[in-house]
Design a protein around this motif. Sequence first.
Motif, PDB file in Angstrom:
ATOM      1  N   GLU A  59      27.002 -24.323 -10.733  1.00  0.00           N
ATOM      2  CA  GLU A  59      27.859 -22.681  -9.802  1.00  0.00           C
ATOM      3  C   GLU A  59      28.996 -23.926  -9.489  1.00  0.00           C
ATOM      4  O   GLU A  59      28.650 -24.676  -8.218  1.00  0.00           O
ATOM      5  N   ASN A 114      32.052 -17.825  -9.137  1.00  0.00           N
ATOM      6  CA  ASN A 114      31.960 -16.630  -8.463  1.00  0.00           C
ATOM      7  C   ASN A 114      32.810 -15.656  -8.288  1.00  0.00           C
ATOM      8  O   ASN A 114      34.435 -16.552  -7.926  1.00  0.00           O
ATOM      9  N   GLU A 146      30.042 -14.610 -11.942  1.00  0.00           N
ATOM     10  CA  GLU A 146      29.178 -14.688 -11.341  1.00  0.00           C
ATOM     11  C   GLU A 146      29.391 -13.438 -10.017  1.00  0.00           C
ATOM     12  O   GLU A 146      30.371 -13.692  -9.895  1.00  0.00           O
ATOM     13  N   ASP A 176      24.745 -12.090  -9.702  1.00  0.00           N
ATOM     14  CA  ASP A 176      24.722 -12.367  -8.146  1.00  0.00           C
ATOM     15  C   ASP A 176      24.012 -11.868  -6.704  1.00  0.00           C
ATOM     16  O   ASP A 176      24.227 -10.612  -6.688  1.00  0.00           O
ATOM     17  N   LYS A 197      20.148 -13.127 -11.129  1.00  0.00           N
ATOM     18  CA  LYS A 197      19.400 -14.131  -9.549  1.00  0.00           C
ATOM     19  C   LYS A 197      19.982 -13.413  -8.358  1.00  0.00           C
ATOM     20  O   LYS A 197      19.666 -12.717  -7.883  1.00  0.00           O
TER      21      LYS A 197
HETATM   22 MG    MG Z   1      26.963 -17.354  -6.541  1.00  0.00          MG
END
Ligand code: MG
Length: 282
Positions: A59, A114, A146, A176, A197
């Motif tokens: 990530e 993200n 995400e 996320d 997640k």
């Molecule tokens: Mg994240």
Amino acid sequence: RSKDAGGGVYHAYEPELHVQAEERRVLEMALRAALEKDEFHLMYQPVVQAGTGALMGFEALLRWTHPEFGNVSPAKFVPLAEEARLIAPIGEWVLRNACIEAARWDDPIRIAVNVSPEQLHNVEFAAFVASALRESGLHPDRLELEVTESVFMREGTAAVQTLEKILDLGVRLSLDDFGTGYSSLGYLSRTRFSSIKVDRSFVQGASKGNKEAIAIIRAVVALADSLGMATTAEGVETEDEHRMIQALGCSKVQGYYFGRPLPVVEARGLATRDSFGTTVAA
Ligand code: MG
Ligand code: C2E
Ligand code: MG
Ligand code: MG
């Protein structure tokens, strides 16, 4: 705080609040200049398979180093950038750079980036993703975006349409911080997420034996399984937490136990080593 003479009314003026507002103003100004001054960089945290610890991807996490304030946490400056409408250019920088850096790695490992809700409400965003892939040469299959549940909060379907276009590019999506915000399970069935997640707060709760946290993780794993999605546990810090998460059926794990966010050179080294069969186990 001072009391109004006689009236019993508290003054609105509060020194602490004033400092906060002042700090925000100063940070916002610095943030406006940060891109131009090249103060951002990305760190990469390993995501591994539960149980085996085999490397599954990274990530990308944004870091801001200000010459005077030092490292400012994204937990602080990302919300500020969102409010100040600076997240679009910053988010584009993140995506473009993550794609460029990932495309240079020998190992075709997956990178998660993200994305803020604000970026997804922009109708041009999917086209930007396509150009970031094209310009870097990164295969769409290697990119995962995400998004958080809050993207579904706002009225209208612009974000959902953007997500559809992103999926059409062959890019994956993950949901996320699941369980921390507003959740509409309807969107989960309508948008094709590859992975959910599970927020760190549930991982922590479960490892302390909190029955509700355990029940929620079980339910998320069952839901994800039935929808053909993977589950990634966030913030796994200890062997016990890893064992617990594995027993609850999460497929992937991310956390300090397996690795902190790393500078790009170290992450690339880890990816190359892993392709020779090593695992990232702590
Ligand atoms: Mg994240
Ligand atoms: P997130 O996307 O949920 O990222 C995971 C956060 O948990 C990261 O914090 C990571 O360093 C931290 N973390 C990972 N493992 C552990 C662990 O074992 N224990 C603990 N205590 N923490 C762990 P970080 O890098 O400070 O980022 C915070 C949040 O800022 C991210 O949460 C994400 O929402 C946001 N963010 C970071 N980079 C970006 C970006 O490029 N764009 C956008 N829009 N948001 C970003
Ligand atoms: Mg997260
Ligand atoms: Mg989180």
